[in-house]
Design a protein around this motif. Structure first.
Motif, PDB file in Angstrom:
ATOM      1  N   ALA B  51       0.991 -12.171   4.052  1.00 32.61           N
ATOM      2  CA  ALA B  51       0.538 -12.146   2.659  1.00 32.61           C
ATOM      3  C   ALA B  51      -0.887 -11.613   2.566  1.00 32.61           C
ATOM      4  CB  ALA B  51       0.600 -13.533   2.051  1.00 32.61           C
ATOM      5  N   PHE B  52      -1.663 -11.881   3.585  1.00 31.68           N
ATOM      6  CA  PHE B  52      -3.018 -11.342   3.668  1.00 31.68           C
ATOM      7  C   PHE B  52      -3.009 -10.205   4.690  1.00 31.68           C
ATOM      8  CE2 PHE B  52      -3.618 -15.566   2.010  1.00 31.68           C
ATOM      9  CZ  PHE B  52      -4.641 -15.428   1.089  1.00 31.68           C
ATOM     10  N   ILE B  53      -3.356  -9.040   4.243  1.00 29.80           N
ATOM     11  CA  ILE B  53      -3.382  -7.887   5.141  1.00 29.80           C
ATOM     12  C   ILE B  53      -4.792  -7.299   5.144  1.00 29.80           C
ATOM     13  CG2 ILE B  53      -2.494  -5.567   5.585  1.00 29.80           C
ATOM     14  CD1 ILE B  53       0.167  -6.456   4.398  1.00 29.80           C
ATOM     15  N   ILE B  54      -5.320  -7.174   6.341  1.00 25.45           N
ATOM     16  CA  ILE B  54      -6.641  -6.548   6.495  1.00 25.45           C
ATOM     17  C   ILE B  54      -6.414  -5.123   6.964  1.00 25.45           C
ATOM     18  CG2 ILE B  54      -8.842  -6.609   7.713  1.00 25.45           C
ATOM     19  CD1 ILE B  54      -8.315  -9.653   8.154  1.00 25.45           C
ATOM     20  N   LEU B  55      -6.838  -4.194   6.149  1.00 25.22           N
ATOM     21  CA  LEU B  55      -6.699  -2.787   6.501  1.00 25.22           C
ATOM     22  C   LEU B  55      -8.020  -2.318   7.108  1.00 25.22           C
ATOM     23  CD1 LEU B  55      -4.159  -1.080   5.983  1.00 25.22           C
ATOM     24  CD2 LEU B  55      -5.336  -0.041   4.067  1.00 25.22           C
ATOM     25  N   ASP B  56      -7.975  -1.997   8.385  1.00 25.43           N
ATOM     26  CA  ASP B  56      -9.186  -1.568   9.089  1.00 25.43           C
ATOM     27  C   ASP B  56      -9.286  -0.039   9.012  1.00 25.43           C
ATOM     28  OD1 ASP B  56     -11.247  -0.993  10.780  1.00 25.43           O
ATOM     29  OD2 ASP B  56     -10.579  -2.326  12.398  1.00 25.43           O
ATOM     30  N   LEU B  57     -10.254   0.425   8.251  1.00 21.22           N
ATOM     31  CA  LEU B  57     -10.394   1.867   8.010  1.00 21.22           C
ATOM     32  C   LEU B  57     -11.547   2.474   8.797  1.00 21.22           C
ATOM     33  CD1 LEU B  57      -9.898   1.856   4.109  1.00 21.22           C
ATOM     34  CD2 LEU B  57      -8.165   2.175   5.876  1.00 21.22           C
ATOM     35  N   ALA B  58     -12.026   1.756   9.812  1.00 21.54           N
ATOM     36  CA  ALA B  58     -13.232   2.195  10.534  1.00 21.54           C
ATOM     37  C   ALA B  58     -13.073   3.575  11.158  1.00 21.54           C
ATOM     38  CB  ALA B  58     -13.600   1.172  11.599  1.00 21.54           C
ATOM     39  N   GLU B  59     -11.859   3.918  11.537  1.00 23.14           N
ATOM     40  CA  GLU B  59     -11.671   5.209  12.210  1.00 23.14           C
ATOM     41  C   GLU B  59     -10.947   6.225  11.330  1.00 23.14           C
ATOM     42  OE1 GLU B  59     -10.613   5.123  16.388  1.00 23.14           O
ATOM     43  OE2 GLU B  59     -10.956   2.966  16.391  1.00 23.14           O
ATOM     44  N   VAL B  60     -10.999   5.989  10.036  1.00 21.74           N
ATOM     45  CA  VAL B  60     -10.426   6.963   9.099  1.00 21.74           C
ATOM     46  C   VAL B  60     -11.468   8.051   8.805  1.00 21.74           C
ATOM     47  CG1 VAL B  60      -9.725   7.280   6.690  1.00 21.74           C
ATOM     48  CG2 VAL B  60      -8.765   5.413   8.033  1.00 21.74           C
ATOM     49  N   THR B  61     -11.032   9.289   8.848  1.00 23.92           N
ATOM     50  CA  THR B  61     -11.954  10.402   8.616  1.00 23.92           C
ATOM     51  C   THR B  61     -11.902  10.905   7.179  1.00 23.92           C
ATOM     52  OG1 THR B  61     -10.257  11.955   9.350  1.00 23.92           O
ATOM     53  CG2 THR B  61     -11.833  11.185  11.012  1.00 23.92           C
ATOM     54  N   ASP B  62     -10.727  10.826   6.569  1.00 26.25           N
ATOM     55  CA  ASP B  62     -10.559  11.340   5.211  1.00 26.25           C
ATOM     56  C   ASP B  62      -9.601  10.442   4.443  1.00 26.25           C
ATOM     57  OD1 ASP B  62     -11.762  14.278   5.484  1.00 26.25           O
ATOM     58  OD2 ASP B  62     -10.510  13.879   7.235  1.00 26.25           O
ATOM     59  N   VAL B  63      -9.832  10.348   3.155  1.00 24.82           N
ATOM     60  CA  VAL B  63      -8.918   9.588   2.303  1.00 24.82           C
ATOM     61  C   VAL B  63      -8.715  10.388   1.022  1.00 24.82           C
ATOM     62  CG1 VAL B  63     -10.762   8.256   1.209  1.00 24.82           C
ATOM     63  CG2 VAL B  63      -8.477   7.292   1.319  1.00 24.82           C
ATOM     64  N   ASP B  64      -7.501  10.358   0.482  1.00 25.96           N
ATOM     65  CA  ASP B  64      -7.261  11.098  -0.757  1.00 25.96           C
ATOM     66  C   ASP B  64      -6.647  10.177  -1.819  1.00 25.96           C
ATOM     67  OD1 ASP B  64      -4.601  10.788  -0.135  1.00 25.96           O
ATOM     68  OD2 ASP B  64      -4.112  12.917  -0.177  1.00 25.96           O
ATOM     69  N   SER B  65      -6.296  10.747  -2.955  1.00 23.14           N
ATOM     70  CA  SER B  65      -5.823   9.937  -4.075  1.00 23.14           C
ATOM     71  C   SER B  65      -4.482   9.281  -3.774  1.00 23.14           C
ATOM     72  CB  SER B  65      -5.715  10.795  -5.333  1.00 23.14           C
ATOM     73  OG  SER B  65      -4.744  11.802  -5.171  1.00 23.14           O
ATOM     74  N   THR B  66      -3.653   9.938  -2.982  1.00 25.07           N
ATOM     75  CA  THR B  66      -2.366   9.352  -2.633  1.00 25.07           C
ATOM     76  C   THR B  66      -2.568   8.072  -1.820  1.00 25.07           C
ATOM     77  OG1 THR B  66      -1.447  11.589  -2.554  1.00 25.07           O
ATOM     78  CG2 THR B  66      -0.104   9.841  -1.612  1.00 25.07           C
ATOM     79  N   ALA B  67      -3.543   8.109  -0.922  1.00 21.00           N
ATOM     80  CA  ALA B  67      -3.859   6.917  -0.129  1.00 21.00           C
ATOM     81  C   ALA B  67      -4.418   5.809  -1.022  1.00 21.00           C
ATOM     82  CB  ALA B  67      -4.864   7.277   0.959  1.00 21.00           C
ATOM     83  N   LEU B  68      -5.287   6.174  -1.938  1.00 16.12           N
ATOM     84  CA  LEU B  68      -5.853   5.163  -2.844  1.00 16.12           C
ATOM     85  C   LEU B  68      -4.745   4.506  -3.659  1.00 16.12           C
ATOM     86  CD1 LEU B  68      -9.051   7.016  -4.159  1.00 16.12           C
ATOM     87  CD2 LEU B  68      -8.923   5.229  -2.416  1.00 16.12           C
ATOM     88  N   ALA B  69      -3.796   5.316  -4.109  1.00 18.33           N
ATOM     89  CA  ALA B  69      -2.695   4.772  -4.920  1.00 18.33           C
ATOM     90  C   ALA B  69      -1.853   3.795  -4.113  1.00 18.33           C
ATOM     91  CB  ALA B  69      -1.824   5.908  -5.449  1.00 18.33           C
ATOM     92  N   LEU B  71      -2.867   1.997  -1.669  1.00 18.55           N
ATOM     93  CA  LEU B  71      -3.668   0.781  -1.488  1.00 18.55           C
ATOM     94  C   LEU B  71      -3.580  -0.112  -2.730  1.00 18.55           C
ATOM     95  CD1 LEU B  71      -6.938   2.038   0.287  1.00 18.55           C
ATOM     96  CD2 LEU B  71      -4.903   0.981   1.278  1.00 18.55           C
ATOM     97  N   VAL B  72      -3.641   0.507  -3.893  1.00 20.58           N
ATOM     98  CA  VAL B  72      -3.543  -0.280  -5.131  1.00 20.58           C
ATOM     99  C   VAL B  72      -2.179  -0.960  -5.219  1.00 20.58           C
ATOM    100  CG1 VAL B  72      -3.462  -0.148  -7.652  1.00 20.58           C
ATOM    101  CG2 VAL B  72      -5.226   1.100  -6.393  1.00 20.58           C
ATOM    102  N   ARG B  73      -1.138  -0.203  -4.884  1.00 22.15           N
ATOM    103  CA  ARG B  73       0.207  -0.808  -4.894  1.00 22.15           C
ATOM    104  C   ARG B  73       0.287  -1.937  -3.863  1.00 22.15           C
ATOM    105  NH1 ARG B  73       2.007   4.766  -5.070  1.00 22.15           N
ATOM    106  NH2 ARG B  73       2.619   5.328  -7.191  1.00 22.15           N
ATOM    107  N   GLY B  74      -0.316  -1.714  -2.714  1.00 24.63           N
ATOM    108  CA  GLY B  74      -0.313  -2.741  -1.673  1.00 24.63           C
ATOM    109  C   GLY B  74      -1.048  -3.991  -2.102  1.00 24.63           C
ATOM    110  N   MET B  75      -2.162  -3.796  -2.789  1.00 27.18           N
ATOM    111  CA  MET B  75      -2.922  -4.941  -3.289  1.00 27.18           C
ATOM    112  C   MET B  75      -2.068  -5.777  -4.240  1.00 27.18           C
ATOM    113  SD  MET B  75      -6.371  -4.806  -5.612  1.00 27.18           S
ATOM    114  CE  MET B  75      -5.562  -3.821  -6.887  1.00 27.18           C
ATOM    115  N   LYS B  76      -1.344  -5.090  -5.125  1.00 29.69           N
ATOM    116  CA  LYS B  76      -0.516  -5.809  -6.094  1.00 29.69           C
ATOM    117  C   LYS B  76       0.610  -6.562  -5.407  1.00 29.69           C
ATOM    118  CE  LYS B  76      -1.777  -2.731  -9.868  1.00 29.69           C
ATOM    119  NZ  LYS B  76      -1.437  -1.562 -10.696  1.00 29.69           N
ATOM    120  N   ARG B  77       1.186  -5.967  -4.388  1.00 27.15           N
ATOM    121  CA  ARG B  77       2.282  -6.624  -3.672  1.00 27.15           C
ATOM    122  C   ARG B  77       1.779  -7.845  -2.904  1.00 27.15           C
ATOM    123  NH1 ARG B  77       5.472  -2.257  -0.386  1.00 27.15           N
ATOM    124  NH2 ARG B  77       6.947  -3.977  -0.131  1.00 27.15           N
TER     125      ARG B  77
END
Lengths: 169, 120
Positions: B51-69, B71-77
């Motif tokens: 139920a609690f998910i920690i997304l570790d983005l420390a090694e992410v180089t790029d993020v786009d709108s599809t990824a943000l979307a 994440l928002v859906r994941g937050m709601k779930r």
């Protein structure tokens, strides 16, 4: 005075193939004069171009196979990066029905266009009989130049909420 | 006219740890082509009871709108399960995009996984 560097790509409607945008943007910016925070500017332009191309693949073609053209240009007087796409997707964007997303509500739709408008200085949508055309412009702040000093340089910004149809200015 | 060979970046390697608190590290590009892989991992964690998910983005180089979307859906779930999606380790370029889209207000964001765990 004019175009310094230009790259024309014909891209398939495959999201996996869009990573080429990043390398092409880097190559383009390598020809730019010294600017403030060059990596940040490059990354922002690359993201805006990626968002535009992703929208074309996901929404204009909506799963259909096809190709579209992407032109990246570096020009001076004033220094700027220009991005033009031309696609023949069947699903055309309806600017009259588009509203900017409410960013305070954590939207899941409209983020791509919001980012394009936030990261670039101009976003122009101009469909015509030959193709659906998007144009984006980013003006570069060249080191050592300031507005009104005669340097070939300028900064302009469209309001983030204003989607241009045709020439915005 | 210049064309370059395509080099797909498939380095968004994922790992999972099933428990009520799960950690999902993402590496490399986090954009439209990678989102389905992340979504699949996310679904697996939820199906396993997280139920609690920690997304570790420390090694992410790029993020786009599809990824943000996603994440928002994941937050709601997560919230539907009385949990939360927490983020940690955002590199500066990723933080910039979160601030620009005001996603930094929608998520609790921590410097590292330990800090995120301590906040649950």
């Amino acid at each position: 005075v004019g175009e310094i560097f230009s790259s024309v790509l014909v891209l398939p409607t495959d999201l996996e193939r869009l990573s080429v945008v990043d390398t092409q943007t880097s190559e383009l910016m390598a020809h730019a004069p010294p600017i403030a925070e060059p990596e940040s500017v490059r990354a922002n332009i690359a993201l805006a171009v990626l968002e535009l191309c992703t929208n074309i693949v996901k929404h204009a073609y909506a799963g259909e196979r096809g190709k579209f053209m992407l032109t990246l240009s570096l020009a001076d007087a004033p220094w700027r990066v220009e991005v033009i796409t031309c696609d023949h997707g069947h699903c055309r964007f309806d600017a009259s029905r588009w509203a900017p997303p409410d960013m305070d509500q954590s939207p899941v739709h409209g983020l791509g266009l919001f980012l394009m408008q936030s990261l670039m200085d101009k976003v122009i949508y101009s469909p015509d009989s030959t193709c659906t055309r998007w144009q984006m412009v980013k003006f570069l702040q060249v080191n050592g130049c300031a507005l009104g000093t005669g340097c070939s340089f300028g900064i302009m910004r469209e309001p983030a909420s204003a989607l241009a149809t045709g020439d915005a200015r | 006219m210049q064309k370059k060979g395509f080099q797909p970046d498939m380095s968004a390697a994922l790992h999972r740890s099933y428990s009520p608190v799960a950690v999902l590290p993402i590496r490399g590009r986090f954009d439209a082509p990678q989102v389905p892989h992340v979504q699949q991992e996310f679904d697996s964690l939820l199906a396993a009871g997280a139920a609690f998910i920690i997304l570790d983005l420390a090694e992410v180089t790029d993020v786009d709108s599809t990824a943000l979307a996603v994440l928002v859906r994941g937050m709601k779930r997560c919230r539907e399960r009385n949990g939360e999606l927490l983020l940690c380790g955002l590199p500066p370029p990723v933080s910039t995009i979160f601030a620009l889209t005001r996603m930094d207000k929608a998520f609790r964001i921590f410097n590292d996984e330990a800090s995120a765990r301590a906040a649950i």
